[in-house]
Design an enzyme around this catalytic site. Structure first.
Site, PDB file in Angstrom:
ATOM      1  N   ASP A  79       0.827  -1.204   0.000  1.00 55.09           N
ATOM      2  CA  ASP A  79       0.000   0.000   0.000  1.00 55.09           C
ATOM      3  C   ASP A  79       0.865   1.260   0.000  1.00 55.09           C
ATOM      4  O   ASP A  79       0.698   2.155  -0.833  1.00 55.09           O
ATOM      5  CB  ASP A  79      -0.894   0.002   1.241  1.00 55.09           C
ATOM      6  CG  ASP A  79      -2.368   0.100   0.910  1.00 55.09           C
ATOM      7  OD1 ASP A  79      -2.698   0.542  -0.200  1.00 55.09           O
ATOM      8  OD2 ASP A  79      -3.188  -0.255   1.766  1.00 55.09           O
ATOM      9  N   THR A 172      -7.618  -3.525  -0.773  1.00 55.38           N
ATOM     10  CA  THR A 172      -6.963  -4.344   0.226  1.00 55.38           C
ATOM     11  C   THR A 172      -7.895  -4.647   1.371  1.00 55.38           C
ATOM     12  O   THR A 172      -7.532  -5.345   2.306  1.00 55.38           O
ATOM     13  CB  THR A 172      -5.746  -3.613   0.817  1.00 55.38           C
ATOM     14  OG1 THR A 172      -6.166  -2.357   1.337  1.00 55.38           O
ATOM     15  CG2 THR A 172      -4.682  -3.408  -0.228  1.00 55.38           C
ATOM     16  N   HIS A 286     -19.308  -4.566   2.048  1.00 54.07           N
ATOM     17  CA  HIS A 286     -19.045  -3.385   1.225  1.00 54.07           C
ATOM     18  C   HIS A 286     -20.337  -2.749   0.732  1.00 54.07           C
ATOM     19  O   HIS A 286     -20.416  -1.553   0.516  1.00 54.07           O
ATOM     20  CB  HIS A 286     -18.218  -3.762  -0.010  1.00 54.07           C
ATOM     21  CG  HIS A 286     -16.851  -4.260   0.307  1.00 54.07           C
ATOM     22  ND1 HIS A 286     -15.920  -4.521  -0.667  1.00 54.07           N
ATOM     23  CD2 HIS A 286     -16.248  -4.544   1.489  1.00 54.07           C
ATOM     24  CE1 HIS A 286     -14.803  -4.959  -0.115  1.00 54.07           C
ATOM     25  NE2 HIS A 286     -14.992  -4.977   1.187  1.00 54.07           N
TER      26      HIS A 286
END
Length: 403
Positions: A79, A172, A286
């Site tokens: 990241d 991620t 999500h």
């Protein structure tokens, strides 16, 4: 054709539509010239180099079976490393432009006691990637250089000036902080999702100019070059890895990671909702799968949903793999601009429409967050009216049932 690790468009272009033909069709030559050509070239190179770093880390994750371990640090390293490379390349390629970037990461955790080893790993990974590319000589970055590069991403954005918008690895999942890595038994540690599984993720980079997204690049290392439309079986020889790029007024292009010529892409021309297929997030956390299912039922959609994470959905939709993308996060969640900026322009330049659940265009001029109604819906011009109607009805029914 490759140049310094990035991807460059061919003088000629092709038209790709997964809904009409399995092979690109050559169309008239296009200069693809626009106000932001220089910035787009830099963004493509930055995202491509960051993708190379992420591929290296994901390969190592697969070999180490990190899913069964408490150590989430490789994903954290990727990241940060991705963000460092994007910042570094943009500064090198656009030296006359001040770099303002709204990004997911900052260096706060890396400056804490006990984080030096993680910082060293990030620095080594970044330097190895730059040296293997060879575009910027043999000089290397120090740990202080890395920290400074990360902190170019602390801009708040807004309606004035130019601001890059970056999600260094989307998706991620919930990234473990350095403090979590140092205390691996902490209940705050959450296993990252798609990246660790070896599934879809994207390096998503966009540019805001006076509050509007004017270009976007999506590097999708695990997305097949062929369509992922529901029910389609992909041959084992199918290429993997796509770079989508768009700028205002120039359309959207897809270029395979193998460096072959870019093809111009368009969203599907499907007009019948019953023939439409839709994307939604892989994880129910999500987005509300129940709400998406209710909407699909009202539309008469027969195909099952295609579930993938990351802005790779925007790329797949832009080339016609599906007709609809719906995202309805949990109540109270605030959408960040880096989760949608690049994908939004990629889809709209391919002929698509991106709206919130009330039918309003997304407004990227208000800082790090999107001020929107309930969720995000994406489709083509023909299907948007019926989709919006089904969305409003389904949300109304859900609200009534909760009273």
């Amino acid at each position: 054709m490759r140049a310094g690790g990035g991807f460059v468009p061919s003088p000629s272009s092709k038209l790709y539509s997964s809904s009409s033909s399995s092979s690109p069709v050559v169309i008239a030559s296009s200069a693809m010239s626009n106000k932001y050509d220089q910035e787009l070239a830099a963004a493509k190179k930055a995202a491509s180099l960051a993708a190379r770093l992420c591929q290296k880390v994901q390969k190592a994750l697969a070999q180490s079976d990190v899913q069964s371990k408490s150590d989430k640090s490789p994903v954290t390293v990727a990241d940060y490393g991705s963000q460092v490379l994007v910042s570094y390349v943009l500064e090198k390629e656009l030296p006359s432009q001040p770099l303002s970037m709204v990004a997911e990461e900052d260096s706060g955790d890396l400056r804490k006691d006990g984080s030096h080893e993680t910082l060293q790993r990030i620095t080594k990974l970044v330097n190895d990637t730059l040296l293997s590319d060879g575009s910027y000589g043999t000089s290397t970055l120090s740990t202080n250089d890395v920290l400074r590069a990360i902190d170019t991403g602390i801009s708040e954005g807004g309606p004035h000036g130019r601001h890059w918008v970056l999600d260094p690895i989307d998706d991620t999942g919930v990234r473990s902080k350095v403090s979590d890595i140092l205390e691996p038994n902490s209940p705050a540690v959450i296993t990252p999702r798609s990246f660790v599984r070896g599934d879809q993720y994207a390096i998503a980079l966009g540019l805001l100019d006076e509050g509007k997204v004017v270009l976007g690049v999506l590097a999708c290392p695990n997305l097949p070059v062929a369509s992922i439309a529901s029910g389609k079986q992909l041959p084992s020889s199918t290429g993997i890895g796509c770079l989508f790029f768009a700028q205002l007024g120039s359309g959207t292009y897809m270029q395979p990671f193998d460096g072959s010529e870019p093809v111009k892409v368009r969203v599907t021309a499907t007009e019948n909702p019953e023939e439409a297929s839709f994307f939604e997030s892989y994880e129910a956390a999500h987005s509300s799968h129940d709400l998406s299912s209710s909407i699909a039922k009202k539309l008469g959609v027969k195909a099952p949903p295609v579930r993938i994470d990351s802005q790779a959905k925007y790329g797949a939709l832009s080339r016609g793999d599906g007709a609809i993308y719906m995202r309805f996060p949990n109540k109270g969640y605030r959408e960040k601009i880096w989760d949608h900026a690049a994908g939004c322009v990629v889809v709209t330049e391919a002929g698509g429409v991106v709206r919130d659940a009330a039918g309003n265009p997304l407004d990227f001029s208000k800082g790090k967050f999107l001020d929107l109604d309930t969720g995000i819906i994406v489709t083509n011009q023909s299907l948007m009216p019926s989709l919006l109607k089904a969305v409003k009805e389904s949300i109304g029914e859900q609200q009534a049932a909760s009273l």
